[in-house]
Each structure stands twice: as structure tokens, then as C-alpha cells.
Design a protein around this motif. Structure first.
Motif, PDB file in Angstrom:
ATOM      1  N   LEU A 280      35.096  39.876  54.048  1.00 44.97           N
ATOM      2  CA  LEU A 280      36.184  39.965  55.028  1.00 44.97           C
ATOM      3  C   LEU A 280      36.516  37.841  55.196  1.00 44.97           C
ATOM      4  O   LEU A 280      37.756  37.429  55.073  1.00 44.97           O
ATOM      5  CB  LEU A 280      35.396  39.810  56.799  1.00 44.97           C
ATOM      6  CG  LEU A 280      36.428  39.755  57.847  1.00 44.97           C
ATOM      7  CD1 LEU A 280      38.259  40.216  57.963  1.00 44.97           C
ATOM      8  CD2 LEU A 280      35.874  39.588  59.248  1.00 44.97           C
ATOM      9  N   PHE A 281      35.122  37.090  54.618  1.00 45.52           N
ATOM     10  CA  PHE A 281      35.243  36.440  54.918  1.00 45.52           C
ATOM     11  C   PHE A 281      36.113  35.381  53.031  1.00 45.52           C
ATOM     12  O   PHE A 281      36.262  34.861  53.300  1.00 45.52           O
ATOM     13  CB  PHE A 281      34.150  35.374  55.272  1.00 45.52           C
ATOM     14  CG  PHE A 281      34.366  35.752  57.466  1.00 45.52           C
ATOM     15  CD1 PHE A 281      35.236  34.899  57.656  1.00 45.52           C
ATOM     16  CD2 PHE A 281      33.595  36.106  57.491  1.00 45.52           C
ATOM     17  CE1 PHE A 281      35.163  34.981  59.000  1.00 45.52           C
ATOM     18  CE2 PHE A 281      32.880  37.120  58.819  1.00 45.52           C
ATOM     19  CZ  PHE A 281      34.194  36.169  59.504  1.00 45.52           C
ATOM     20  N   PHE A 282      35.407  36.663  52.016  1.00 41.57           N
ATOM     21  CA  PHE A 282      36.492  35.755  51.059  1.00 41.57           C
ATOM     22  C   PHE A 282      37.402  36.480  51.187  1.00 41.57           C
ATOM     23  O   PHE A 282      38.139  35.259  49.980  1.00 41.57           O
ATOM     24  CB  PHE A 282      35.865  37.900  50.307  1.00 41.57           C
ATOM     25  CG  PHE A 282      36.015  37.276  48.383  1.00 41.57           C
ATOM     26  CD1 PHE A 282      35.464  36.084  47.666  1.00 41.57           C
ATOM     27  CD2 PHE A 282      37.364  37.836  47.965  1.00 41.57           C
ATOM     28  CE1 PHE A 282      35.721  36.575  46.346  1.00 41.57           C
ATOM     29  CE2 PHE A 282      37.852  36.881  46.327  1.00 41.57           C
ATOM     30  CZ  PHE A 282      37.213  36.671  46.005  1.00 41.57           C
ATOM     31  N   GLY A 283      38.225  37.020  52.017  1.00 42.40           N
ATOM     32  CA  GLY A 283      39.132  37.234  51.997  1.00 42.40           C
ATOM     33  C   GLY A 283      40.233  36.104  52.341  1.00 42.40           C
ATOM     34  O   GLY A 283      41.423  35.839  52.179  1.00 42.40           O
ATOM     35  N   ALA A 284      39.858  35.402  53.764  1.00 40.36           N
ATOM     36  CA  ALA A 284      39.411  33.801  54.916  1.00 40.36           C
ATOM     37  C   ALA A 284      39.841  32.777  53.503  1.00 40.36           C
ATOM     38  O   ALA A 284      40.451  32.332  54.289  1.00 40.36           O
ATOM     39  CB  ALA A 284      38.908  34.535  55.799  1.00 40.36           C
TER      40      ALA A 284
ATOM     41  N   GLY B  41      36.866  43.902  40.472  1.00 38.61           N
ATOM     42  CA  GLY B  41      35.818  44.903  40.401  1.00 38.61           C
ATOM     43  C   GLY B  41      34.913  45.776  41.509  1.00 38.61           C
ATOM     44  O   GLY B  41      34.078  46.030  41.541  1.00 38.61           O
ATOM     45  N   VAL B  42      35.520  44.896  42.785  1.00 34.02           N
ATOM     46  CA  VAL B  42      34.977  45.784  43.906  1.00 34.02           C
ATOM     47  C   VAL B  42      35.580  46.287  44.420  1.00 34.02           C
ATOM     48  O   VAL B  42      35.208  48.025  44.686  1.00 34.02           O
ATOM     49  CB  VAL B  42      34.107  44.195  45.297  1.00 34.02           C
ATOM     50  CG1 VAL B  42      35.859  44.010  45.772  1.00 34.02           C
ATOM     51  CG2 VAL B  42      33.515  44.696  46.265  1.00 34.02           C
ATOM     52  N   LEU B  43      36.807  46.257  44.251  1.00 31.53           N
ATOM     53  CA  LEU B  43      38.010  48.091  44.956  1.00 31.53           C
ATOM     54  C   LEU B  43      37.999  48.305  43.208  1.00 31.53           C
ATOM     55  O   LEU B  43      38.710  50.046  43.696  1.00 31.53           O
ATOM     56  CB  LEU B  43      39.162  46.981  44.805  1.00 31.53           C
ATOM     57  CG  LEU B  43      39.704  46.002  45.966  1.00 31.53           C
ATOM     58  CD1 LEU B  43      40.579  45.546  46.175  1.00 31.53           C
ATOM     59  CD2 LEU B  43      38.921  47.140  47.762  1.00 31.53           C
ATOM     60  N   GLU B  44      37.515  48.600  42.546  1.00 35.83           N
ATOM     61  CA  GLU B  44      37.667  49.709  41.008  1.00 35.83           C
ATOM     62  C   GLU B  44      37.487  51.300  41.799  1.00 35.83           C
ATOM     63  O   GLU B  44      36.066  50.393  41.816  1.00 35.83           O
ATOM     64  CB  GLU B  44      37.239  49.338  39.990  1.00 35.83           C
ATOM     65  CG  GLU B  44      37.206  49.853  38.956  1.00 35.83           C
ATOM     66  CD  GLU B  44      38.773  50.106  37.535  1.00 35.83           C
ATOM     67  OE1 GLU B  44      39.173  51.152  37.928  1.00 35.83           O
ATOM     68  OE2 GLU B  44      39.731  49.147  38.063  1.00 35.83           O
ATOM     69  N   GLY B  45      37.929  52.228  41.616  1.00 36.67           N
ATOM     70  CA  GLY B  45      37.455  53.368  42.042  1.00 36.67           C
ATOM     71  C   GLY B  45      36.919  53.034  43.939  1.00 36.67           C
ATOM     72  O   GLY B  45      36.326  54.390  44.149  1.00 36.67           O
ATOM     73  N   ARG B  46      37.489  52.597  44.106  1.00 33.56           N
ATOM     74  CA  ARG B  46      37.192  52.363  46.083  1.00 33.56           C
ATOM     75  C   ARG B  46      38.084  52.750  46.735  1.00 33.56           C
ATOM     76  O   ARG B  46      39.240  52.774  46.170  1.00 33.56           O
ATOM     77  CB  ARG B  46      36.481  51.444  46.302  1.00 33.56           C
ATOM     78  CG  ARG B  46      34.632  51.633  45.452  1.00 33.56           C
ATOM     79  CD  ARG B  46      34.115  50.163  45.830  1.00 33.56           C
ATOM     80  NE  ARG B  46      33.701  50.346  47.579  1.00 33.56           N
ATOM     81  CZ  ARG B  46      32.471  49.353  47.528  1.00 33.56           C
ATOM     82  NH1 ARG B  46      32.151  48.168  47.048  1.00 33.56           N
ATOM     83  NH2 ARG B  46      32.000  49.767  48.717  1.00 33.56           N
ATOM     84  N   ALA B  47      37.667  52.755  48.056  1.00 40.70           N
ATOM     85  CA  ALA B  47      39.069  53.352  49.034  1.00 40.70           C
ATOM     86  C   ALA B  47      39.413  52.317  49.941  1.00 40.70           C
ATOM     87  O   ALA B  47      39.828  51.864  50.321  1.00 40.70           O
ATOM     88  CB  ALA B  47      38.376  54.933  49.933  1.00 40.70           C
TER      89      ALA B  47
ATOM     90  N   PRO C  11      46.331  48.159  38.595  1.00 38.65           N
ATOM     91  CA  PRO C  11      45.645  49.233  39.110  1.00 38.65           C
ATOM     92  C   PRO C  11      45.007  49.042  40.469  1.00 38.65           C
ATOM     93  O   PRO C  11      45.277  49.983  40.876  1.00 38.65           O
ATOM     94  CB  PRO C  11      45.369  49.720  38.013  1.00 38.65           C
ATOM     95  CG  PRO C  11      45.989  49.422  36.421  1.00 38.65           C
ATOM     96  CD  PRO C  11      45.637  47.490  37.109  1.00 38.65           C
ATOM     97  N   ALA C  12      43.868  48.716  40.264  1.00 31.51           N
ATOM     98  CA  ALA C  12      42.918  49.165  41.169  1.00 31.51           C
ATOM     99  C   ALA C  12      43.013  48.431  43.025  1.00 31.51           C
ATOM    100  O   ALA C  12      43.137  48.700  43.864  1.00 31.51           O
ATOM    101  CB  ALA C  12      41.760  47.756  40.808  1.00 31.51           C
ATOM    102  N   PHE C  13      44.112  47.544  42.249  1.00 29.44           N
ATOM    103  CA  PHE C  13      44.922  46.867  43.490  1.00 29.44           C
ATOM    104  C   PHE C  13      45.955  47.665  44.553  1.00 29.44           C
ATOM    105  O   PHE C  13      46.085  47.656  45.612  1.00 29.44           O
ATOM    106  CB  PHE C  13      45.109  45.573  43.779  1.00 29.44           C
ATOM    107  CG  PHE C  13      43.937  43.789  43.421  1.00 29.44           C
ATOM    108  CD1 PHE C  13      42.860  44.595  43.533  1.00 29.44           C
ATOM    109  CD2 PHE C  13      44.637  42.810  42.606  1.00 29.44           C
ATOM    110  CE1 PHE C  13      42.119  43.519  43.024  1.00 29.44           C
ATOM    111  CE2 PHE C  13      43.846  41.960  42.007  1.00 29.44           C
ATOM    112  CZ  PHE C  13      42.574  42.353  41.549  1.00 29.44           C
ATOM    113  N   GLU C  14      46.544  47.676  43.532  1.00 31.32           N
ATOM    114  CA  GLU C  14      47.389  49.234  44.086  1.00 31.32           C
ATOM    115  C   GLU C  14      47.318  50.609  44.815  1.00 31.32           C
ATOM    116  O   GLU C  14      48.134  50.828  45.895  1.00 31.32           O
ATOM    117  CB  GLU C  14      48.883  49.142  42.561  1.00 31.32           C
ATOM    118  CG  GLU C  14      49.060  48.184  41.916  1.00 31.32           C
ATOM    119  CD  GLU C  14      50.345  48.239  41.356  1.00 31.32           C
ATOM    120  OE1 GLU C  14      51.398  47.832  40.979  1.00 31.32           O
ATOM    121  OE2 GLU C  14      50.216  49.191  39.509  1.00 31.32           O
ATOM    122  N   LYS C  15      46.354  50.774  44.020  1.00 34.00           N
ATOM    123  CA  LYS C  15      45.545  51.993  44.660  1.00 34.00           C
ATOM    124  C   LYS C  15      44.530  51.772  45.700  1.00 34.00           C
ATOM    125  O   LYS C  15      45.280  52.600  46.717  1.00 34.00           O
ATOM    126  CB  LYS C  15      44.751  52.855  43.583  1.00 34.00           C
ATOM    127  CG  LYS C  15      43.782  54.500  44.026  1.00 34.00           C
ATOM    128  CD  LYS C  15      43.130  54.418  42.674  1.00 34.00           C
ATOM    129  CE  LYS C  15      42.804  55.851  43.205  1.00 34.00           C
ATOM    130  NZ  LYS C  15      42.083  56.668  42.402  1.00 34.00           N
TER     131      LYS C  15
END
Length: 213
Positions: A99-103, A141-147, A178-182
Motif C-alpha cells: 500500500l505504501f510502496f504505491g503511495a 516481480g511481485v505481481l507476476e502470476g498473482r491476482a 504483461p503482469a501489470f495489464e493482467k
């Protein structure tokens, strides 16, 4: 009857993120639209947010500003919505982290990118996010293959980070990977997001129609 939650927003602002969060929370809320220019810098609105920007949230008389803070606040204020891991649970660590990585890093890196600024290599140690490419590689890296970004369940961290990526890819401040779009496609299919987006898009159309005459 006026609800206990009031969102001060503009449909062409980060207030869209908070409206989505409110739809996920599922509690009644009112929206006060604040126009850019004099209205946002008026004495009345500055009493709510001295920065003179939206969004701002008032809940039971308490003011919360900054989009990530509002998302975190709402998740904790309405725990039955299940939008944050329990405070004492192990999942809280990843939730806070992303959450705070995003902020922090993502917001700063994308904003600098929008302004055409690239941190010189010899100055990266001075910046909180290092470099734009470091930030995107970390997220990829964190989003690869994750919902979801903070575990197996959707959370306020997904509302905030997902919005950053969705808007960033739309406006070119975040590379389309691709990981971001998915990840974003999965979030954008949520009924709460669809309701929020349709409402704000309709308000934008009204504003544009009035401006055209």
C-alpha cells in the motif's frame, strides 16, 4: 438523511480511487463535487483540506486526506468489508508494504516520469525510490502470476496500487507490461470498480456538456 461519510472529489482526480474504495466498503456515502480553480482554493474547502486539493474524506466529523491514507482508514473503519488483513495477522506486513510502496516509490516515480525527469544514476541513492526502472521491476516481480498484491485476498492495497497502474498505463507514465495489464484487467472487472467508474464518467460527461454550452 445525510450519511456519516462525505467524499470531496472531482471526477477527473484521484477521488476516483476513493469512490472505488467506498463502493468496495459498501456503506452509504455522499459526494461533494469540488471544481478546480476558485472552489478548490476557497476558504470553505481549505478548512477541510488546507492543501486545496481533492480527494478529502469526512467520516463522523473526522477529516482524512491523501488517497492512500483514506483507503487505509476506510479499510480499518469498516472491517466487515474485509479490505485489510487483521491488525495482528502476518498478512498485515505485505499489506502495509505494498500500500505504501504505491503511495511512495510508485507515485513519485510515475509523477517524475510524467514531468520528463529521470534521476541521474549518481543521485539515485538520494531518492526514496532509486529509479523508475527499479520501481517497475519490483512491482513486476511481485505481481507476476498473482491476482492480488498483498496475498490471496483483494484488499485496499489493490485499490490503490491497481489504480496507480491502471491510470499510469492509460496516460503513459507506467510502461505496459504483461503482469501489470493482467493484474489491472482483473481488478477493473470488479463490480465496485465498474460502478465507481461509470458514475465518475457520467459526471465528466455532464461537466464537458456544460462547458460546451
Amino acid at each position: 438523511m445525510t450519511s456519516q461519510i462525505i467524499l470531496y472529489s472531482h471526477p477527473m482526480s484521484r477521488g476516483r480511487v476513493v469512490r472505488w474504495m467506498l463502493e468496495e466498503v459498501g456503506q452509504p456515502y455522499d459526494v461533494e463535487l469540488v471544481g478546480y480553480g476558485p472552489a478548490m482554493k476557497s476558504e470553505k474547502y481549505l478548512a477541510i483540506n488546507p492543501m486545496g486539493k481533492v480527494p478529502a474524506l469526512v467520516h463522523a466529523g473526522n477529516v482524512v486526506t491523501e488517497t492512500a491514507a483514506i483507503c487505509a482508514y476506510l479499510a480499518d473503519a469498516f472491517p466487515d468489508a474485509g479490505l485489510a488483513p487483521a491488525p495482528a495477522s502476518p498478512g498485515r506486513a505485505a499489506y502495509y508494504r505494498w500500500l505504501f510502496f504505491g503511495a511512495g516509490p510508485l507515485e513519485a516515480a510515475a509523477s517524475n516520469r510524467a514531468m520528463g525527469f529521470e534521476v541521474p544514476e549518481d543521485k539515485r541513492a538520494l531518492m526514496g525510490y532509486g529509479s523508475y526502472h527499479d520501481v517497475l521491476a519490483t512491482l513486476e516481480g511481485v505481481l507476476e502470476g498473482r491476482a492480488y498484491i498483498a496475498g490471496e485476498a483483494f484488499s485496499a492495497a489493490d485499490v490503490y496500487v491497481g489504480s496507480q497502474l491502471g491510470f499510469g498505463m492509460m496516460f503513459g507514465t507506467v510502461e505496459k507490461r504483461p503482469a501489470f495489464e493482467k493484474y489491472w484487467l482483473g481488478l477493473a472487472a470488479r463490480p465496485a470498480y465498474q460502478r465507481a467508474a461509470q458514475t465518475d464518467d457520467a459526471l465528466i460527461a455532464e461537466i464537458q456538456a456544460k462547458a460546451e454550452g
